[in-house]
Write a protein that holds these residues in place. Sequence first.
Motif, PDB file in Angstrom:
ATOM      1  N   ASN A  82      -9.589  17.478   2.322  1.00  0.00           N
ATOM      2  CA  ASN A  82      -8.777  18.562   1.630  1.00  0.00           C
ATOM      3  C   ASN A  82      -8.199  17.973   0.297  1.00  0.00           C
ATOM      4  O   ASN A  82      -7.935  18.587  -0.590  1.00  0.00           O
ATOM      5  CB  ASN A  82      -7.786  19.010   2.579  1.00  0.00           C
ATOM      6  CG  ASN A  82      -8.594  19.749   3.859  1.00  0.00           C
ATOM      7  OD1 ASN A  82      -9.491  20.229   3.437  1.00  0.00           O
ATOM      8  ND2 ASN A  82      -8.094  19.818   4.898  1.00  0.00           N
ATOM      9  N   VAL A  83      -7.713  16.499   0.175  1.00  0.00           N
ATOM     10  CA  VAL A  83      -6.866  16.107  -0.902  1.00  0.00           C
ATOM     11  C   VAL A  83      -7.990  16.272  -2.081  1.00  0.00           C
ATOM     12  O   VAL A  83      -7.453  16.617  -3.224  1.00  0.00           O
ATOM     13  CB  VAL A  83      -6.626  14.594  -0.690  1.00  0.00           C
ATOM     14  CG1 VAL A  83      -6.027  14.191  -2.070  1.00  0.00           C
ATOM     15  CG2 VAL A  83      -5.443  14.618   0.453  1.00  0.00           C
ATOM     16  N   ALA A  84      -8.979  16.083  -1.776  1.00  0.00           N
ATOM     17  CA  ALA A  84     -10.053  16.040  -3.059  1.00  0.00           C
ATOM     18  C   ALA A  84     -10.580  17.417  -3.357  1.00  0.00           C
ATOM     19  O   ALA A  84     -10.540  17.680  -4.616  1.00  0.00           O
ATOM     20  CB  ALA A  84     -11.470  15.196  -2.762  1.00  0.00           C
ATOM     21  N   GLU A  85     -10.601  18.189  -2.366  1.00  0.00           N
ATOM     22  CA  GLU A  85     -11.063  19.674  -2.671  1.00  0.00           C
ATOM     23  C   GLU A  85      -9.703  20.275  -3.645  1.00  0.00           C
ATOM     24  O   GLU A  85     -10.037  21.123  -4.453  1.00  0.00           O
ATOM     25  CB  GLU A  85     -11.194  20.391  -1.538  1.00  0.00           C
ATOM     26  CG  GLU A  85     -11.596  21.872  -1.643  1.00  0.00           C
ATOM     27  CD  GLU A  85     -11.745  22.775  -0.453  1.00  0.00           C
ATOM     28  OE1 GLU A  85     -12.530  23.410  -0.302  1.00  0.00           O
ATOM     29  OE2 GLU A  85     -10.997  22.426   0.687  1.00  0.00           O
ATOM     30  N   ASN A  86      -8.471  19.754  -3.243  1.00  0.00           N
ATOM     31  CA  ASN A  86      -7.190  20.580  -3.635  1.00  0.00           C
ATOM     32  C   ASN A  86      -7.129  19.945  -5.080  1.00  0.00           C
ATOM     33  O   ASN A  86      -6.744  20.721  -6.195  1.00  0.00           O
ATOM     34  CB  ASN A  86      -6.033  20.342  -2.843  1.00  0.00           C
ATOM     35  CG  ASN A  86      -5.992  21.137  -1.556  1.00  0.00           C
ATOM     36  OD1 ASN A  86      -6.547  22.125  -1.531  1.00  0.00           O
ATOM     37  ND2 ASN A  86      -5.174  20.404  -0.714  1.00  0.00           N
ATOM     38  N   CYS A 121      -6.182  13.996 -11.144  1.00  0.00           N
ATOM     39  CA  CYS A 121      -7.355  12.879 -11.133  1.00  0.00           C
ATOM     40  C   CYS A 121      -6.618  11.849 -10.445  1.00  0.00           C
ATOM     41  O   CYS A 121      -7.268  11.091  -9.632  1.00  0.00           O
ATOM     42  CB  CYS A 121      -8.147  12.637 -12.425  1.00  0.00           C
ATOM     43  SG  CYS A 121      -8.981  13.940 -13.183  1.00  0.00           S
ATOM     44  N   ALA A 122      -5.755  11.268 -11.004  1.00  0.00           N
ATOM     45  CA  ALA A 122      -4.931  10.003 -10.605  1.00  0.00           C
ATOM     46  C   ALA A 122      -4.465   9.817  -9.225  1.00  0.00           C
ATOM     47  O   ALA A 122      -4.576   9.273  -8.363  1.00  0.00           O
ATOM     48  CB  ALA A 122      -3.775   9.791 -11.698  1.00  0.00           C
ATOM     49  N   ARG A 123      -3.810  11.120  -8.792  1.00  0.00           N
ATOM     50  CA  ARG A 123      -3.539  11.614  -7.565  1.00  0.00           C
ATOM     51  C   ARG A 123      -4.611  11.182  -6.598  1.00  0.00           C
ATOM     52  O   ARG A 123      -4.437  10.707  -5.618  1.00  0.00           O
ATOM     53  CB  ARG A 123      -2.770  12.893  -7.216  1.00  0.00           C
ATOM     54  CG  ARG A 123      -2.199  13.174  -5.891  1.00  0.00           C
ATOM     55  CD  ARG A 123      -1.510  14.634  -6.148  1.00  0.00           C
ATOM     56  NE  ARG A 123      -0.586  14.647  -4.776  1.00  0.00           N
ATOM     57  CZ  ARG A 123      -1.252  14.971  -3.484  1.00  0.00           C
ATOM     58  NH1 ARG A 123      -2.528  15.347  -3.611  1.00  0.00           N
ATOM     59  NH2 ARG A 123      -0.727  15.333  -2.485  1.00  0.00           N
ATOM     60  N   CYS A 124      -5.617  12.064  -6.879  1.00  0.00           N
ATOM     61  CA  CYS A 124      -6.668  11.927  -5.940  1.00  0.00           C
ATOM     62  C   CYS A 124      -7.343  10.424  -5.752  1.00  0.00           C
ATOM     63  O   CYS A 124      -7.489  10.117  -4.765  1.00  0.00           O
ATOM     64  CB  CYS A 124      -7.959  12.919  -6.418  1.00  0.00           C
ATOM     65  SG  CYS A 124      -9.326  13.017  -5.081  1.00  0.00           S
ATOM     66  N   HIS A 125      -7.461   9.893  -6.996  1.00  0.00           N
ATOM     67  CA  HIS A 125      -8.058   8.537  -6.841  1.00  0.00           C
ATOM     68  C   HIS A 125      -7.154   7.628  -6.232  1.00  0.00           C
ATOM     69  O   HIS A 125      -7.318   6.909  -5.286  1.00  0.00           O
ATOM     70  CB  HIS A 125      -8.378   8.080  -8.199  1.00  0.00           C
ATOM     71  CG  HIS A 125      -9.375   8.773  -8.899  1.00  0.00           C
ATOM     72  ND1 HIS A 125     -10.016   8.081 -10.203  1.00  0.00           N
ATOM     73  CD2 HIS A 125      -9.888   9.889  -8.669  1.00  0.00           C
ATOM     74  CE1 HIS A 125     -11.000   8.947 -10.366  1.00  0.00           C
ATOM     75  NE2 HIS A 125     -11.119   9.773  -9.613  1.00  0.00           N
TER      76      HIS A 125
END
Length: 131
Positions: A82-86, A121-125
Amino acid sequence: MKLLSILTATLLTLSVASAEDVMKKSMSVMTEGMTQIQQGFLNNNLELIKSGAQLVKEGNSMFSDKKVISAYLPEEKKHMVNVAENAAKRIDLDVSVLELNLEGKAYINAANAYSDILNACARCHSIVRSW
């Protein structure tokens, strides 16, 4: 029975390999797009910003499907799908905001949208890749 197990294992392996390829292609296209957008802002080149935004959109659309994301994530990180999807949804929205601000000649707001894409991008990574 053995044949069914082998076939299932093969399909699972191909599915994961396919997701890995999609992920690599997606990230590569998005990286190129982000680079173009940044270069466009630095060189006052609106066409470069626009083409970069299109690349980001294209790359993001490849990696927005929950099934693809889940197939890519390691077993201990699958709960973070869900983190990546968001993040993908946020990037899609921010690209639209960037484009609208370019059309309205609100370049500072467009640059802020670029910054927000970079933050997504940075948050997801950082979360998914445990930075």
